[in-house]
Scaffold this motif. Structure first.
Motif, short mmCIF file in Angstrom:
data_model
loop_
_atom_site.label_atom_id
_atom_site.label_comp_id
_atom_site.label_asym_id
_atom_site.label_seq_id
_atom_site.Cartn_x
_atom_site.Cartn_y
_atom_site.Cartn_z
N PRO A 297 0.31 -1.74 0.09
CA PRO A 297 0.05 0.20 0.52
C PRO A 297 0.76 1.32 -0.16
O PRO A 297 2.18 1.01 0.81
N LYS A 298 0.37 2.57 -0.47
CA LYS A 298 0.80 3.85 -1.00
C LYS A 298 1.38 4.47 0.26
O LYS A 298 1.63 4.81 1.14
N VAL A 299 0.33 4.21 1.09
CA VAL A 299 -0.12 4.79 2.23
C VAL A 299 -0.80 4.71 3.49
O VAL A 299 -2.12 3.66 2.82
N ASN A 300 -0.88 4.29 3.94
CA ASN A 300 -1.61 3.85 5.76
C ASN A 300 -2.68 5.33 5.96
O ASN A 300 -2.17 6.24 6.47
N ILE A 301 -4.17 5.01 5.98
CA ILE A 301 -5.24 6.20 6.30
C ILE A 301 -6.26 5.98 6.99
O ILE A 301 -6.61 4.21 7.09
N LEU A 302 -6.29 6.78 7.73
CA LEU A 302 -7.33 6.22 8.75
C LEU A 302 -8.37 7.35 8.61
O LEU A 302 -8.23 8.80 8.18
N PHE A 303 -9.84 6.27 8.37
CA PHE A 303 -10.65 7.33 7.87
C PHE A 303 -11.65 7.80 8.43
O PHE A 303 -12.40 6.74 8.96
N ILE A 304 -12.18 8.49 9.79
CA ILE A 304 -12.72 8.68 10.78
C ILE A 304 -13.73 10.23 9.99
O ILE A 304 -14.05 11.12 9.76
N GLU A 305 -15.14 9.11 10.23
CA GLU A 305 -16.67 9.48 9.52
C GLU A 305 -17.32 8.39 10.17
O GLU A 305 -17.41 7.69 10.12
N GLY B 125 -9.35 0.39 -3.79
CA GLY B 125 -8.93 0.59 -5.41
C GLY B 125 -8.02 0.89 -5.33
O GLY B 125 -7.89 0.64 -6.65
N HIS B 126 -7.53 1.54 -4.81
CA HIS B 126 -6.14 3.03 -5.64
C HIS B 126 -4.67 1.63 -4.68
O HIS B 126 -3.97 3.18 -4.78
N ASN B 127 -5.15 0.87 -3.81
CA ASN B 127 -3.47 0.87 -3.49
C ASN B 127 -2.80 1.23 -2.02
O ASN B 127 -2.66 1.40 -1.56
N TYR B 128 -4.34 2.00 -1.62
CA TYR B 128 -4.05 2.66 0.24
C TYR B 128 -4.88 1.57 1.04
O TYR B 128 -5.41 0.98 1.16
N LYS B 129 -4.38 1.85 2.35
CA LYS B 129 -4.16 0.41 3.30
C LYS B 129 -5.08 1.50 3.98
O LYS B 129 -4.74 2.72 4.30
N VAL B 130 -6.35 1.44 4.60
CA VAL B 130 -7.46 2.02 4.80
C VAL B 130 -7.95 1.55 5.99
O VAL B 130 -8.82 0.33 5.56
N THR B 131 -8.22 2.59 7.95
CA THR B 131 -8.81 1.86 8.74
C THR B 131 -9.94 3.00 8.64
O THR B 131 -9.62 3.54 8.39
N SER C 62 -14.67 11.51 -7.04
CA SER C 62 -14.40 10.67 -6.45
C SER C 62 -11.85 10.52 -7.11
O SER C 62 -11.21 11.16 -6.14
N ALA C 63 -11.97 12.33 -8.71
CA ALA C 63 -10.78 11.86 -8.75
C ALA C 63 -9.89 12.95 -7.65
O ALA C 63 -9.45 13.52 -7.47
N GLU C 64 -11.36 14.31 -6.97
CA GLU C 64 -10.58 15.43 -6.46
C GLU C 64 -10.48 14.64 -5.32
O GLU C 64 -8.82 15.31 -4.62
N LEU C 65 -10.92 13.47 -4.71
CA LEU C 65 -10.15 13.04 -3.54
C LEU C 65 -8.90 12.59 -3.52
O LEU C 65 -8.16 12.70 -2.84
N LEU C 66 -8.99 11.50 -5.22
CA LEU C 66 -7.76 10.86 -5.08
C LEU C 66 -5.82 12.19 -5.18
O LEU C 66 -5.58 11.83 -5.15
N VAL C 67 -6.67 12.78 -5.60
CA VAL C 67 -5.23 14.27 -6.18
C VAL C 67 -5.30 14.88 -5.22
O VAL C 67 -3.57 14.57 -4.17
N HIS C 68 -6.07 14.90 -4.19
CA HIS C 68 -6.07 14.85 -2.20
C HIS C 68 -4.62 14.24 -1.49
O HIS C 68 -4.02 14.39 -0.54
N VAL C 69 -5.77 12.64 -1.49
CA VAL C 69 -4.71 11.90 -0.85
C VAL C 69 -3.41 12.36 -1.77
O VAL C 69 -2.44 11.51 -0.74
N SER C 70 -3.48 12.39 -2.17
CA SER C 70 -1.72 11.59 -3.14
C SER C 70 -0.98 12.84 -2.96
O SER C 70 0.55 12.97 -3.02
#
Length: 125
Positions: free
Chosen positions: A3-11, A26-32, A108-116
């Motif tokens: 995975p590129k980045v270990n992400i914690l999503f609080i929602e 789907g874009h190879n991020y690890k998500v908790t 989706s594209a907007e979020l992926l740009v910000h995350v990258s």
């Protein structure tokens, strides 16, 4: 492939939580994930994420409190994802230490740009 980045999503909104989690997986991020601020803070301490995606309107606390607490001991990237569109709210979150701010709804594209590029220090409407 790791995975590129270990992400914690609080929602707390399940539909957004599911959509974003699937998108990032789907874009190879690890998500908790966490659905409360308390749960999110516990996970931040235990998994030390590279990036936190944070909703401000959580059921048990305001996300701005989480930003303040995390900034006391961590420089982990924080991207706010919120329905709050008021400029004052955005500026306050950024002043407290958020690195970026995305206003709901978003694509989706907007979020992926910000995350990258989590340190972009930008605000998007």
């Amino acid at each position: 492939m790791q995975p590129k980045v270990n992400i914690l999503f609080i929602e707390d909104e399940r539909n957004i939580l599911t959509f974003v989690t699937k998108l990032l997986y789907g874009h190879n991020y690890k998500v908790t994930t966490a659905i409360t601020g308390t749960g999110g803070l516990q996970l931040i301490n235990s998994i030390c994420p590279d990036l936190i995606l944070l909703d401000l309107g959580l059921p048990d606390m305001d996300g701005q409190t989480i930003i303040q607490q995390v900034r006391e001991w961590s420089d982990c990237s924080i991207i706010v994802i919120s329905a709050r569109t008021n400029e004052h709210e955005k500026v306050k979150a950024l002043d407290l230490g958020a690195d970026d701010y995305i206003t709901k709804p978003f694509g989706s594209a907007e979020l992926l740009v910000h995350v990258s590029a989590p340190h972009s220090d930008t605000v998007t409407e």
